[in-house]
Design an enzyme around this catalytic site. Structure first.
Site, PDB file in Angstrom:
ATOM      1  N   THR A  94       0.832  -1.203   0.000  1.00  0.00           N
ATOM      2  CA  THR A  94       0.000   0.000   0.000  1.00  0.00           C
ATOM      3  C   THR A  94       0.873   1.262   0.000  1.00  0.00           C
ATOM      4  O   THR A  94       2.081   1.199   0.210  1.00  0.00           O
ATOM      5  CB  THR A  94      -0.988  -0.034   1.194  1.00  0.00           C
ATOM      6  OG1 THR A  94      -1.641  -1.301   1.207  1.00  0.00           O
ATOM      7  CG2 THR A  94      -2.031   1.034   1.155  1.00  0.00           C
ATOM      8  N   SER A 113     -11.424  -2.725   4.412  1.00  0.00           N
ATOM      9  CA  SER A 113     -10.059  -2.194   4.330  1.00  0.00           C
ATOM     10  C   SER A 113      -9.640  -1.611   5.670  1.00  0.00           C
ATOM     11  O   SER A 113     -10.482  -1.296   6.521  1.00  0.00           O
ATOM     12  CB  SER A 113     -10.032  -1.089   3.267  1.00  0.00           C
ATOM     13  OG  SER A 113      -8.782  -0.439   3.264  1.00  0.00           O
ATOM     14  N   SER A 114      -8.324  -1.468   5.839  1.00  0.00           N
ATOM     15  CA  SER A 114      -7.798  -0.741   7.001  1.00  0.00           C
ATOM     16  C   SER A 114      -7.258   0.625   6.595  1.00  0.00           C
ATOM     17  O   SER A 114      -6.757   1.368   7.455  1.00  0.00           O
ATOM     18  CB  SER A 114      -6.659  -1.539   7.649  1.00  0.00           C
ATOM     19  OG  SER A 114      -7.116  -2.787   8.089  1.00  0.00           O
TER      20      SER A 114
HETATM   21  N1  GLY Z   1      -5.208  -3.964   1.375  1.00  0.00           N
HETATM   22  C1  GLY Z   1      -5.029  -3.344   2.617  1.00  0.00           C
HETATM   23  C2  GLY Z   1      -6.251  -2.657   3.115  1.00  0.00           C
HETATM   24  O1  GLY Z   1      -7.059  -2.223   2.324  1.00  0.00           O
HETATM   25  O2  GLY Z   1      -6.455  -2.555   4.281  1.00  0.00           O
END
Ligand code: GLY
Length: 582
Positions: A384, A455-456
């Site tokens: 990310t 998601s985080s």
């Molecule tokens: N793929 C990491 C998130 O969206 O939390």
């Protein structure tokens, strides 16, 4: 005293429906009030991003007359080219926008969604067991990308420059290439087998099947063509026509389940951000399908309730204990309640209410850890990316973008240059069984056709009367607690570079342990935490790559900071009219 209540009510109304351009609107907006006796315009513009080429592109676009939203398009697209291990047009993200003119905050949800042929048992074998790697590697792991649609949407609705101008730096870098750096090498080594399995990915990102040497130039001519098609045709350049056909054909030939309908029906959604208060700061962060804003508001609410009940922390161990206990409870609720709000009922108002936080905080024993369920697993993933932008008018963007695991699914459909995400792993493939980040999920986040995975990612604004902080970070499940540390450091004050550099610790309910970077916990603190019943685990690697911009309105200063754990760059440029001002 708890200060959230007035912020739980939306300031303006909600408009539901589907606009003519296929964009779904859900624009319940909140209004951030800035102190009227201070200048409404920052003395400078700033960008902090995880790669210098992206920061430079953002500054150049604003210098050429673009606003923060044009810069966000440019920065996102450049990151998609030069950080293929972190984000890309084969992935998605959340862009948190603040419009200075009307004080409006909104979130552009460009999250991937499950293909229409997906179902809850997609990654289970005939005996109901998880097929290892199926949600992480190859085209079956890929959700329908949202980033191209989001960039077009931001440019059309909020930007000032033509999309082609904002995409130009990325197109040039895709065609002319960029040099391989250490992070690229580390990520490519990690995902080497998966990249080798996709001939188009291997040709694009490897050198004769091996990790390229430092300084090797990575050219992506197919990706340049796709970016040019988006620049010329908008969303049709990606979600329809020959590029959509090549994407679908490539995915299906390699065992995936995408259809043309999946691409043509993809919609960006504008959402009201989550808003809460801590002390005299307002926190604006990502709404579901991100769990970030809800968890941040819950954690800050619990901290405030603990401070009201017990007073300030009495020692470093006491401070860490409180933080860990609030993290534990927020991540438990994440697993229990959060998912795609368009498909499941997410009780946002209840979860973010100060009374709820106070109730959770009452269950915290000030001297003893409260055990989570005994289910342990690994949690990894420096994936990310994040960037923060402020323009000279006060518009701002906090954006966290992802293709999930490093180099996503590792799969590139032939002749497209588009590296696909493996965001499907963010669903709970089997309720109660952890994903690649060790996160457990429940029914709310089970796989369903067209659903957005939880998601985080937590792009955030923290504002007081006198300061505006724009922040976020990558880091999988650890994103939310890193942003919490960042907010608390900013509230404490001092040098923004120290806020992004500070060593971090994390707890996510399960596994029931405090993961900590070297230097995050002194020996005496560690001993006291163990005495209180906590389990500690030193992290094998650093985590996070925070990118932060702060506008100190009282001091008339703009500063930016890029996490020293990465190779990013923070830049501040004085706006022409105030150049030379004291
Ligand atoms: N793929 C990491 C998130 O969206 O939390």
């Amino acid at each position: 005293m708890l200060l959230f209540a007035s912020l739980l009510t939306p300031v303006s109304g909600m408009v539901d429906g589907l606009a003519a351009d296929g964009v779904s609107f859900d624009t319940q907006v909140s209004l951030t009030q800035l102190s009227p006796h201070l200048s409404p315009h920052p003395p400078a513009m700033a960008v902090a991003a995880a790669h210098p080429a992206a920061t430079d592109a953002g500054i150049a676009i604003m210098a050429a007359g673009g606003n923060a939203f044009d810069a966000a398009v440019a920065v996102s697209a450049v990151l998609a080219v030069v950080e293929p291990y972190s984000s890309g047009i084969g992935g998605g993200g959340f862009w948190l926008l603040h419009q200075a003119g009307n004080g409006r905050d909104l979130m552009i949800d460009g999250r991937e969604r499950a293909p229409l042929a997906a179902h809850r048992d997609l990654y289970l074998d005939a005996s109901g067991e998880l097929i290892v790697g199926a949600s992480l590697n190859g085209p079956l792991a890929a959700g329908i990308p949202g980033e191209p649609a989001a960039l077009v949407h931001i440019a059309e609705h909020y930007g000032r420059l033509p999309l082609a101008k904002s995409l130009a730096p990325a197109i040039r870098l895709a065609r002319e290439g960029f040099p391989v750096d250490e992070i690229y090498r580390r990520m490519a080594a990690w995902r080497l087998q998966v990249l080798r399995a996709s001939p188009a990915a291997a040709a694009q990102f490897l050198d004769d099947g091996e990790v390229p040497e430092l300084g090797t130039i990575i050219r992506q001519p197919d990706l340049a063509l796709v970016l040019e098609a988006i620049a010329a045709q908008g969303r049709a350049g990606f979600y329809a026509g020959p590029i959509a056909k090549a994407l679908v054909d490539g995915v299906r030939a390699a065992g995936g389940i995408w259809t043309l309908d999946d691409l043509s029906s993809y919609q960006v959604i504008e959402r009201a951000p989550i808003v809460g208060r801590y002390q005299d700061w307002e926190i604006v962060s990502a709404a579901p399908p991100s769990s970030g804003g809800v968890a941040l508001v819950q954690m800050l609410g619990m901290l405030e309730a603990l401070e009201a009940r017990l007073g300030p922390a009495s020692s470093d161990a006491d401070r860490v204990h409180r933080l860990v206990e609030v993290m534990r409870r927020a991540y438990r609720d994440r697993a229990l309640y959060l998912g795609d709000p368009d498909q499941v009922e997410v009780p946002v108002e209840r979860l973010t209410h100060p009374f709820y936080a106070a109730g959770l905080a009452r269950g915290i024993d000030p001297t003893q850890a409260s055990p989570s369920l005994p289910l342990a697993t690994e949690s990894e993933g420096p994936d990310t990316t994040h960037f923060s932008v402020l323009d000279a008018e006060g518009n701002r963007v906090s954006a966290t973008l992802s293709i999930n695991y490093p180099f996503g699914s590792g799969f590139v459909p032939p002749a497209t240059g588009v590296l696909l995400n493996d965001e499907m792993d963010d669903f709970s493939a089997q309720p109660g069984v952890p994903n690649a980040y060790g996160l457990v999920g429940g029914e709310a986040n089970a796989i369903a056709p067209g659903k957005r995975m939880l998601s985080s990612m937590s792009p955030t604004f923290a504002t007081s009367d006198e300061a505006v902080v724009i922040l976020g970070t990558p880091g999988g499940s650890r994103i939310i607690t890193m942003v919490l540390h960042g907010i608390l450091a900013a509230i404490e004050g001092g040098d923004p570079q120290d806020w992004v550099a500070a060593p971090r610790f994390h707890h996510q309910y399960l596994p029931d342990e405090i993961l900590f970077e070297a230097d995050a916990l002194q020996a005496a603190t560690q001993r006291e935490l163990v005495d209180r019943g906590h389990r500690l685990r030193p992290a094998a690697n650093d985590f996070g790559n925070m990118q932060l911009v702060v506008w100190d309105r009282a001091g008339g200063r703009v500063e930016a900071a890029s996490d020293p754990r990465g190779i990013g760059k923070a830049a501040v440029r004085v706006r022409p009219s105030s150049a030379g001002a004291p």
